[in-house]
Design a protein around this motif. Structure first.
Motif, PDB file in Angstrom:
ATOM      1  N   UNK A  94      60.298 -57.842 -25.701  1.00  0.00           N
ATOM      2  CA  UNK A  94      61.257 -58.948 -25.831  1.00  0.00           C
ATOM      3  C   UNK A  94      61.315 -59.766 -24.550  1.00  0.00           C
ATOM      4  N   UNK A  95      61.358 -59.091 -23.420  1.00  0.00           N
ATOM      5  CA  UNK A  95      61.441 -59.784 -22.126  1.00  0.00           C
ATOM      6  C   UNK A  95      60.222 -60.681 -21.900  1.00  0.00           C
ATOM      7  N   UNK A  96      59.054 -60.170 -22.256  1.00  0.00           N
ATOM      8  CA  UNK A  96      57.822 -60.949 -22.078  1.00  0.00           C
ATOM      9  C   UNK A  96      57.803 -62.176 -22.982  1.00  0.00           C
ATOM     10  N   UNK A  97      58.185 -61.994 -24.232  1.00  0.00           N
ATOM     11  CA  UNK A  97      58.103 -63.087 -25.203  1.00  0.00           C
ATOM     12  C   UNK A  97      59.200 -64.134 -25.008  1.00  0.00           C
ATOM     13  N   UNK A  98      60.387 -63.692 -24.593  1.00  0.00           N
ATOM     14  CA  UNK A  98      61.531 -64.601 -24.506  1.00  0.00           C
ATOM     15  C   UNK A  98      61.665 -65.288 -23.158  1.00  0.00           C
ATOM     16  N   UNK A  99      60.995 -64.724 -22.156  1.00  0.00           N
ATOM     17  CA  UNK A  99      61.147 -65.273 -20.813  1.00  0.00           C
ATOM     18  C   UNK A  99      62.423 -64.827 -20.130  1.00  0.00           C
ATOM     19  N   UNK A 100      63.018 -63.738 -20.610  1.00  0.00           N
ATOM     20  CA  UNK A 100      64.224 -63.197 -19.982  1.00  0.00           C
ATOM     21  C   UNK A 100      63.922 -62.797 -18.542  1.00  0.00           C
ATOM     22  N   UNK A 101      64.867 -63.059 -17.663  1.00  0.00           N
ATOM     23  CA  UNK A 101      64.638 -62.812 -16.236  1.00  0.00           C
ATOM     24  C   UNK A 101      65.479 -61.688 -15.658  1.00  0.00           C
ATOM     25  N   UNK A 102      66.545 -61.302 -16.382  1.00  0.00           N
ATOM     26  CA  UNK A 102      67.569 -60.459 -15.773  1.00  0.00           C
ATOM     27  C   UNK A 102      68.047 -59.368 -16.722  1.00  0.00           C
ATOM     28  N   UNK A 103      68.292 -58.197 -16.163  1.00  0.00           N
ATOM     29  CA  UNK A 103      68.954 -57.114 -16.884  1.00  0.00           C
ATOM     30  C   UNK A 103      70.381 -57.015 -16.341  1.00  0.00           C
ATOM     31  N   UNK A 104      71.362 -57.206 -17.205  1.00  0.00           N
ATOM     32  CA  UNK A 104      72.757 -57.188 -16.780  1.00  0.00           C
ATOM     33  C   UNK A 104      73.369 -55.796 -16.931  1.00  0.00           C
ATOM     34  N   UNK A 105      74.179 -55.426 -15.957  1.00  0.00           N
ATOM     35  CA  UNK A 105      74.979 -54.208 -16.058  1.00  0.00           C
ATOM     36  C   UNK A 105      76.422 -54.566 -15.757  1.00  0.00           C
ATOM     37  N   UNK A 106      77.329 -53.584 -15.843  1.00  0.00           N
ATOM     38  CA  UNK A 106      78.746 -53.864 -15.658  1.00  0.00           C
ATOM     39  C   UNK A 106      79.333 -53.062 -14.508  1.00  0.00           C
ATOM     40  N   UNK A 107      80.532 -53.444 -14.090  1.00  0.00           N
ATOM     41  CA  UNK A 107      81.140 -52.835 -12.918  1.00  0.00           C
ATOM     42  C   UNK A 107      81.714 -51.443 -13.184  1.00  0.00           C
ATOM     43  N   UNK A 108      82.124 -51.134 -14.417  1.00  0.00           N
ATOM     44  CA  UNK A 108      82.778 -49.864 -14.705  1.00  0.00           C
ATOM     45  C   UNK A 108      81.821 -48.774 -15.176  1.00  0.00           C
ATOM     46  N   UNK A 109      80.521 -49.040 -15.163  1.00  0.00           N
ATOM     47  CA  UNK A 109      79.549 -48.049 -15.613  1.00  0.00           C
ATOM     48  C   UNK A 109      78.368 -48.008 -14.645  1.00  0.00           C
TER      49      UNK A 109
END
Length: 314
Positions: free
Chosen positions: A247-262
């Motif tokens: 998905x990242x390769x095909x969509x051009x996604x640049x970032x993996x998001x995480x959260x502050x409480x985990x």
């Protein structure tokens, strides 16, 4: 896709309020805390609404302390006992099973389930912006409860909460109405900022460890790709990791998001494997010293900035 409200907020709130148990002004007065309504909120998004709308006429306590992951909350006997004495309880069914059970067993009369004040949808556990998402009411299995991350739906809930407080404490109805209008105006401004800020982007796909952003993704024409579903600390399957790579390769996604409480371990591991960056996208389940903002509005503005950077906003 950018969608308008499914049904008018006033109609949703009005229909939901038919199911509320009314509390007369004299009843409320019998249980006031220093002349104010004793309000119990389940976690931060409900606390924010109660404080903003209730203003000086309410004393708000929250069952979920700052820094505690809401989904895993266990209530103390004192907290459970306090539910019976509350004048008004505001919660969101489907987020915290322990809270749902405790409220049901408490026999508390004056409770408001925020999920009944707007329309819920099923966004699945791993992908977000489902163009043909099925709609559900709050008590239906599979409904996504993360309504507060869509400013439009959150505004609908705010309007419903305002009307319920007017009904619970009619002596201060005018103030509740004024406070509700002020909050809705802020949320409308936030909605416009997201709409305009995410209108033109290089990619529409974002990857997150917590699949909490389905409503936000749908509202602004984005696609959420959750690594491991709705549990922010769940371990993704090898098949899902491989799928995310593709998905990242095909969509051009640049970032993996995480959260502050985990934990950010899963996000960092995946980012390392794929050459992506990591950043915080806060699901706003609690405010701590690590939050990028002091309240809901400020953290959502930080979320917008993070999305604009990751998606290549123009």
């Amino acid at each position: 896709m950018n969608v308008s409200r499914l049904i008018p907020a006033t109609a949703v709130a009005g229909a939901a309020l038919l199911g509320l148990t009314a509390c007369s002004a004299s009843d409320a007065a019998d249980h006031r805390n220093g002349g104010r309504l004793n309000v119990v909120a389940s976690f931060y998004p409900m606390q924010f609404l109660a404080e903003q709308i209730g203003g000086k006429h309410v004393s708000v306590t929250t069952l979920t302390k700052p820094g505690v992951e809401p989904h895993d909350l266990e209530l103390s006997p004192r907290q459970i006992g306090g539910l019976t004495d509350a004048d008004y309880i505001l919660y969101l069914k489907g987020i915290q099973p322990a809270v749902d059970d405790a409220i049901k067993l408490s026999g508390a009369k004056h409770t408001v389930d925020a999920s009944t004040l707007t329309q819920l949808e099923d966004h699945g556990t791993e992908t977000g912006a489902d163009e043909h998402g099925h709609e559900h009411h709050g008590d239906e299995a599979g409904a996504d409860p993360h309504i507060w991350l869509d400013p439009v739906k959150y505004a609908e809930v705010a309007e419903g909460v305002g009307k319920s407080l007017e009904k619970t404490d009619p002596d201060h109805a005018a103030d509740y109405r004024k406070n509700t209008e002020a909050l809705v105006t802020k949320l409308d401004g936030l909605n416009l900022a997201f709409r305009d800020g995410l209108k033109n982007t290089t990619t529409k796909t974002f990857i997150t460890t917590h699949s909490a952003f389905g409503y936000l993704a749908e509202r602004y024409g984005l696609t959420q790709e959750g690594i491991a579903g709705v549990d922010p600390e769940a371990e993704p399957s090898p098949a899902r990791i491989k799928e995310i790579h593709t998905i990242a390769e095909k969509s051009g996604a640049t970032t993996v998001f995480f959260e502050t409480l985990a934990s950010d371990r899963t996000a960092k591991t995946l980012a390392q494997d794929t050459g992506l960056k990591t950043a915080v996208l806060d699901p706003l389940e609690g405010i701590t010293d690590q939050s990028k903002g002091a309240d809901y509005i400020e953290v959502m503005q930080s979320n917008l900035a993070a999305l604009q950077k990751a998606l290549g906003a123009k």
